[in-house]
Design an enzyme around this catalytic site. Structure first.
Site, PDB file in Angstrom:
ATOM      1  N   ASP A   1     -92.446   2.497  80.710  1.00 55.54           N
ATOM      2  CA  ASP A   1     -91.326   1.565  80.655  1.00 55.54           C
ATOM      3  C   ASP A   1     -91.718   0.305  79.894  1.00 55.54           C
ATOM      4  O   ASP A   1     -90.891  -0.577  79.686  1.00 55.54           O
ATOM      5  CB  ASP A   1     -90.902   1.173  82.075  1.00 55.54           C
ATOM      6  CG  ASP A   1     -90.179   2.302  82.786  1.00 55.54           C
ATOM      7  OD1 ASP A   1     -89.227   2.846  82.216  1.00 55.54           O
ATOM      8  OD2 ASP A   1     -90.579   2.639  83.910  1.00 55.54           O
TER       9      ASP A   1
ATOM     10  N   LYS B   1    -100.763  -4.252  84.928  1.00 53.51           N
ATOM     11  CA  LYS B   1    -101.020  -2.924  84.376  1.00 53.51           C
ATOM     12  C   LYS B   1    -102.283  -2.904  83.519  1.00 53.51           C
ATOM     13  O   LYS B   1    -102.879  -1.837  83.303  1.00 53.51           O
ATOM     14  CB  LYS B   1     -99.829  -2.473  83.535  1.00 53.51           C
ATOM     15  CG  LYS B   1     -98.555  -2.215  84.317  1.00 53.51           C
ATOM     16  CD  LYS B   1     -98.580  -0.872  85.000  1.00 53.51           C
ATOM     17  CE  LYS B   1     -97.218  -0.524  85.589  1.00 53.51           C
ATOM     18  NZ  LYS B   1     -97.192   0.804  86.208  1.00 53.51           N
TER      19      LYS B   1
END
Length: 424
Positions: free
Chosen positions: A148, A99
């Protein structure tokens, strides 16, 4: 779509290696077309040209280096395929996940656009941001998103690195360890009720109210540009793989984690445009409790799944498909699979202990999804045939995160990540 069920009751054993059983459900994609060209519609979303620009910027960030592509030779022998390669993202920029490539890249692109609009300059490059040349402007800008864990960490890190403010929304089941990992980059944290998709909506509502800029990894009607930048950042991983493998060792199959579809679409698109009809089969893997892509594939159009989406694979706990990702995957993906949480937990320990004879690997809860999907497919003769797996198959999987929640990793595996790394 054609449904196939494969629930393996025994542990697969090949060449003396015991492999965790994986309970699997799959659906073949009737819309998939291996001969389809990577066309203008797809290129407007993700392209090699835009990928090259993203790579050029990201490679100038301090600390950039390609992540390892680890051969799992013992596991390949045990599953009777030619090769398995594991792209290990645990070391990416010290953030512990792939990410880092997406959220931070999107932040840099957004800030560059805003600076150009404010100053009238035609060009603002990554070096300007890294040097703090426009801090007086960027400090007035606030970026925000729901997460998340890992995407929010990347956005917060990018905001700190490029000099803007940041507010991150986390939903009810995000662990405190993941929250703390985000907060250390100076972001304000807002805990919201509901699941991930509820947090996405809350972040968007508050952004409109307070004048913030949403940097989301999922796209929806009216919100497409920033998620495109996020996915384009992810494509750097695919380009690294193409550099790391000899041309005669390219994968025949790529098993990819689902989530909203951003990672899967970025990798699928890059291989598709680069290799054309010689591209590998792409198989998407999701938790059974959060299978929005699987359900969308069955329906033939985007479908939302509802509820708590309570899966141990926190980074994949998504109930709504990214529209941009779906436009790539609806034709580009060969099949969609779901796996159970127990399989992911077992596989984390299997890799940490090096039971296949390969070096131990630190793989987080969401990192093992693709590999679990492959193992479940390899364990059943009908499933092997459906996926086209045989002794000449070369498998690529992406270990999308390391121990991004160290306390949870220790609880699952029984050893801290640092102890496992010392054994390699």
């Amino acid at each position: 779509m054609t449904d196939i069920m494969a629930c393996v009751d025994t542990v697969c054993c090949g060449f003396g290696t015991l492999i965790p059983k994986v309970d699997l459900k799959s659906t073949l994609n009737a819309a998939a077309d291996p001969s389809a060209e990577y066309g203008a519609t797809q290129r407007e979303i993700l392209s090699l040209a835009a990928s090259a620009n993203a790579a050029s910027e990201i490679q100038r960030w301090p600390g950039y280096q390609s992540t390892p592509l680890v051969p799992l030779r013992g596991l390949a022998r045990a599953t009777q395929v030619e090769a398995i390669h594991y792209k290990d993202e645990a070391s990416r920029f010290g953030l512990g996940s792939f990410k880092a490539l997406g959220g931070a890249h999107a932040v840099s692109r957004l800030l560059s656009r805003e600076i150009r609009a404010y100053t009238g300059r035609e060009k603002v490059d990554i070096d300007d941001l890294l040097s703090g040349k426009y801090t007086e402007i960027t400090h007035k800008i606030t970026v925000t998103c729901a997460t998340d864990g890992n995407h929010g960490r990347s956005v917060a890190w990018g905001a700190q690195r490029f000099g803007c403010q940041c507010v991150i929304y986390v939903h009810a089941t995000v662990s405190q360890g993941r929250v703390d990992a985000i907060a250390k980059y100076g972001s304000q944290i807002v805990r919201s009720a509901g699941n991930y998709d509820d947090a996405v909506r809350q972040a968007a509502v508050d952004a409109a109210r307070y004048g913030r800029f949403v940097v989301s990894d999922t796209s929806y009607e009216g919100y497409l540009d920033v998620p495109r930048d996020v996915m384009q950042g992810y494509s750097v991983m695919a380009e690294e793989v193409l550099r790391q493998l000899p041309s005669d060792q390219l994968p025949t199959h790529i098993f990819l984690q689902g989530g909203v579809g951003g990672l899967a679409a970025a990798v699928c698109a890059h291989f598709w445009e680069t290799l054309g009809p010689k591209r590998p089969r792409v198989i998407i893997v999701e938790p059974a409790k959060a299978a929005c892509l699987f359900e969308s594939a069955k329906a033939g159009h985007p479908v939302a799944v509802h509820g708590e989406l309570d899966t141990i694979m926190a980074g994949l706990a998504c109930g709504e498909v990214s529209l941009l990702a779906w436009e790539i995957l609806r034709i580009g993906a060969h099949a969609f699979l779901t796996i159970d949480d127990h399989s992911a937990l077992e596989l984390m320990t299997f890799l940490a202990e090096g039971r296949s004879g390969d070096d131990p690997l630190v793989a987080g809860e969401s990192a093992v999804g693709g590999l679990a999907g492959f193992l479940g497919s390899a364990q059943d003769l009908a499933q092997r045939a459906a996926m086209g797996l045989n002794s000449t198959s070369r498998i690529l999987v992406f270990g999308s995160e390391g121990a991004t929640d160290p306390a949870l990793y220790l609880q699952i595996v029984g050893q801290p990540a640092e102890a496992i790394r010392k054994t390699t």
